[in-house]
Design a protein around this motif. Structure first.
Motif, PDB file in Angstrom:
ATOM      1  N   LEU A 178       0.829  -1.207   0.000  1.00  0.00           N
ATOM      2  CA  LEU A 178       0.000   0.000   0.000  1.00  0.00           C
ATOM      3  C   LEU A 178       0.862   1.255   0.000  1.00  0.00           C
ATOM      4  N   LEU A 179       0.485   2.173  -0.868  1.00  0.00           N
ATOM      5  CA  LEU A 179       1.128   3.494  -0.854  1.00  0.00           C
ATOM      6  C   LEU A 179       0.074   4.506  -0.426  1.00  0.00           C
ATOM      7  N   TYR A 180       0.344   5.207   0.638  1.00  0.00           N
ATOM      8  CA  TYR A 180      -0.612   6.209   1.113  1.00  0.00           C
ATOM      9  C   TYR A 180      -0.103   7.607   0.773  1.00  0.00           C
ATOM     10  N   LEU A 181      -0.934   8.372   0.081  1.00  0.00           N
ATOM     11  CA  LEU A 181      -0.550   9.735  -0.303  1.00  0.00           C
ATOM     12  C   LEU A 181      -1.239  10.742   0.599  1.00  0.00           C
ATOM     13  N   LEU A 200      -3.736   9.827   8.747  1.00  0.00           N
ATOM     14  CA  LEU A 200      -2.458   9.123   8.799  1.00  0.00           C
ATOM     15  C   LEU A 200      -2.453   8.088   9.927  1.00  0.00           C
ATOM     16  N   GLU A 201      -2.950   8.508  11.089  1.00  0.00           N
ATOM     17  CA  GLU A 201      -3.038   7.580  12.223  1.00  0.00           C
ATOM     18  C   GLU A 201      -3.845   6.343  11.853  1.00  0.00           C
ATOM     19  N   GLY A 202      -4.963   6.587  11.206  1.00  0.00           N
ATOM     20  CA  GLY A 202      -5.824   5.471  10.813  1.00  0.00           C
ATOM     21  C   GLY A 202      -5.098   4.519   9.878  1.00  0.00           C
ATOM     22  N   VAL A 203      -4.397   5.088   8.925  1.00  0.00           N
ATOM     23  CA  VAL A 203      -3.651   4.264   7.969  1.00  0.00           C
ATOM     24  C   VAL A 203      -2.583   3.455   8.692  1.00  0.00           C
ATOM     25  N   PRO A 212       2.299  -4.772   7.054  1.00  0.00           N
ATOM     26  CA  PRO A 212       3.419  -4.569   7.971  1.00  0.00           C
ATOM     27  C   PRO A 212       4.711  -4.228   7.234  1.00  0.00           C
ATOM     28  N   GLY A 213       5.596  -3.593   7.980  1.00  0.00           N
ATOM     29  CA  GLY A 213       6.940  -3.305   7.471  1.00  0.00           C
ATOM     30  C   GLY A 213       6.918  -2.492   6.201  1.00  0.00           C
ATOM     31  N   SER A 214       7.661  -2.947   5.244  1.00  0.00           N
ATOM     32  CA  SER A 214       7.838  -2.162   4.023  1.00  0.00           C
ATOM     33  C   SER A 214       6.682  -2.332   3.040  1.00  0.00           C
ATOM     34  N   SER A 215       5.687  -3.072   3.444  1.00  0.00           N
ATOM     35  CA  SER A 215       4.545  -3.188   2.518  1.00  0.00           C
ATOM     36  C   SER A 215       3.674  -1.922   2.570  1.00  0.00           C
ATOM     37  N   LEU A 216       3.972  -1.038   3.526  1.00  0.00           N
ATOM     38  CA  LEU A 216       3.295   0.269   3.550  1.00  0.00           C
ATOM     39  C   LEU A 216       4.314   1.358   3.278  1.00  0.00           C
ATOM     40  N   GLU A 217       3.955   2.264   2.377  1.00  0.00           N
ATOM     41  CA  GLU A 217       4.774   3.470   2.239  1.00  0.00           C
ATOM     42  C   GLU A 217       3.866   4.683   2.325  1.00  0.00           C
ATOM     43  N   VAL A 218       4.360   5.690   3.039  1.00  0.00           N
ATOM     44  CA  VAL A 218       3.598   6.929   3.148  1.00  0.00           C
ATOM     45  C   VAL A 218       4.369   8.009   2.418  1.00  0.00           C
ATOM     46  N   ARG A 219       3.673   8.713   1.579  1.00  0.00           N
ATOM     47  CA  ARG A 219       4.331   9.759   0.800  1.00  0.00           C
ATOM     48  C   ARG A 219       3.611  11.076   1.065  1.00  0.00           C
ATOM     49  N   THR A 220       4.358  12.108   1.382  1.00  0.00           N
ATOM     50  CA  THR A 220       3.689  13.341   1.787  1.00  0.00           C
ATOM     51  C   THR A 220       4.165  14.573   1.042  1.00  0.00           C
TER      52      THR A 220
END
Lengths: 325, 325
Positions: A178-181, A200-203, A212-220
């Motif tokens: 998942l990539l969260y923008l 962001l907290e929810g994500v 978990p781990g690197s399967s999530l990336e947050v981009r801001t």
DNA sequence: TTGAAAGCGCTAACAT
DNA sequence: ATGTTAGCGCTTTCAA
């Protein structure tokens, strides 16, 4: 400028009589009233709102501060609020602040100085000084969408839960990364806006177990389009991009065509707000529906209700299921 | 409420002195000024705009009346005007009228009564009485997009020419029949709005030679979607639909998917306004670019300029070429 | 450098 | 039924 005095002189009566005629007071003779109204029409007299309201202390105006009029989401909110206020005999005066912090304060100040009966606004930034400044104002101020402070009335949605549900849904659809923008964090050194922080907290919370781990990336930051492209290339796992608002989702959609990628075949996409514009797209984007009507209605009710304790209400959102995931 | 009197009392000075301190007048001692400003901050005093403006006769506010805040075209116009006015030290107060003729008049009246320094508005209807009513107002009124009357300042575009060019372009692309979608004519018994009238004129004039006889159809009522479907079925000639605004075009685009028709393979489509939303669509719709910035700039200049003769300015449009024709 | 007072256009209480 | 007047909060002369 034609004043009540001019009308009185032209009619050969006192200003009090003119005032009675225009205020629908009973104690004027029919004849006099007609004469006065006729003269008013002839002279083009318009009672001065300023003078009136100075005496009465009331304006029957509610101020609204909006920072973005191009995003139809805010247009919709504005339209709904306007309709509700008109029904109650109030007017809405909208001030636009061009994403400027100075203008935000100035606009509130202007509306307070205008002696409006209440101010609705969508905070553009968050800070302790700002909140305490607002609390000192003589005017009732209600914040929408973004919570500012415990003591300032607030109407919005359950942001954190919305994102938890969104992430859960994405996971359920079999996505593996998942990539969260998100919008930029700590904009201009301020605390994060409520929506930004909670989404962001929810994500993060939902991803703890699901991505978990690197399967999530947050981009801001601003370069999120290029980063999204790269990120998609980096793995052949089933990938989804979750956007904190529909405009980001639209940008990704547009870019995906240039990238030669199909949605949802090549990656999944989800937005937030469910703006009207989505209807027109070929790709039916899944998005979090924001209950604009409910928030607007509650805000207007809050405006006119007496309550000792500050109101903090969060409405539930729900996912509008499209074809992009 | 804290008034200047309260401040004066708290400081042990006269209200005149307080006024001097807050108005940056030179004739106050530094010590007094500081004392006053400190007290003002402590007490949370906010000078009343109403009282001030009653004395000065100036508001430094420009009123804007908008009938549709959901359409991003108007959002853009509003944003540009706001920016230009702020630069000149003026504020914009926007009033929304919900497509209601009564509200249109009421809003203008309210702004005039508020003593704003000028009113910009996009007329929602056209009638001789309305125009003469406006001309009697003590406030400067400028109409945007829709011309109302010879004597009322107006800023807009060459509507007729725009449509002639559009029709010409469609013909040039080899289309043999044309369906023009216009808003309803003579809405509620009023004269046609300037844009509606002129766009129609432009279409008719250009079609005289290019799409003679039954090769042109004009549709103005609400059932245009079904009619469009039928019309497309009625002939195998190369057909194009020209829309008087982009929202119609978006609706047609959306419907075309349900119809199973491709653009431009099965028929051509053209819009008007070139709203920002078009950027996000898969089908790049050809549309008439409306020079919003230019119109807004001219409107603001008109507001502040002295001119004996009424201003009537029409800017040229141009076609933004997409892939839908 | 400061204060007193008139007055912006209007409403409302009090008189007549 | 109509007129007179105080005063809303402020700015701006004019005096001191």
């Amino acid at each position: 400028m034609v004043t009540i005095k001019d009308v009185a002189k032209a009619c050969g009566v006192s200003i009090a009589t003119v005032n009675r005629a225009i205020s629908d007071k009973p104690d004027v003779s029919q004849k006099t009233r007609e004469k006065v109204l006729k003269k008013i029409d002839e002279l083009g007299y318009i009672p001065q709102f300023m003078a009136r309201s100075l005496v009465s202390g009331k304006t029957h105006i509610i101020g609204l501060i909006v920072f973005d009029v191009m995003n139809p989401f805010f247009g919709e909110l504005t339209a709904v609020i306007n309709r509700l206020l008109r029904k109650r005999g109030y007017r809405l005066q909208t001030c636009i602040i061009d994403n400027s912090l100075e203008d935000e304060k100035e606009a509130i100040n202007h509306l307070a100085s205008l002696n409006v009966d209440g101010i609705l606004f969508i905070p553009l930034h968050k800070s302790a000084e700002f909140a305490s400044w607002i609390k000192k104002l003589p005017t009732k101020v209600i914040s929408l969408l973004n919570e500012l402070d415990n003591e300032i009335d607030f109407l919005g949605v359950g942001e954190k839960e919305a994102m938890e549900t969104a992430v859960g849904w994405i996971h359920q659809k079999g996505y593996e990364r998942l990539l969260y923008l998100s919008p930029p964090l700590h904009w201009r050194g301020n605390k994060n806006l409520d929506t930004i922080e909670r989404r962001l907290e929810g994500v993060m919370k939902a991803s703890e177990h699901l991505f978990p781990g690197s399967s999530l990336e947050v981009r801001t930051d601003e370069g999120y389009l290029e980063r999204s492209r790269e990120w998609l290339r980096e793995s052949s796992q089933k990938s989804a991009i979750l956007c904190s608002n529909d405009i980001y989702a639209l940008d990704i959609l547009k870019a995906s065509r240039e990238w030669g990628l199909k949605i949802p075949q090549d990656f999944g996409l989800m937005g937030f707000d469910n703006i009207d514009t989505l209807r027109y797209l070929e790709t039916d984007i899944t998005s979090v529906y924001y209950p604009v009507e409910k928030v607007a209605k509650a805000a207007v009710e809050c405006l006119f209700s007496q309550h000792e304790k500050p109101i903090h209400q969060r409405f539930p959102t729900k996912i509008r299921h499209g074809e992009s995931l």
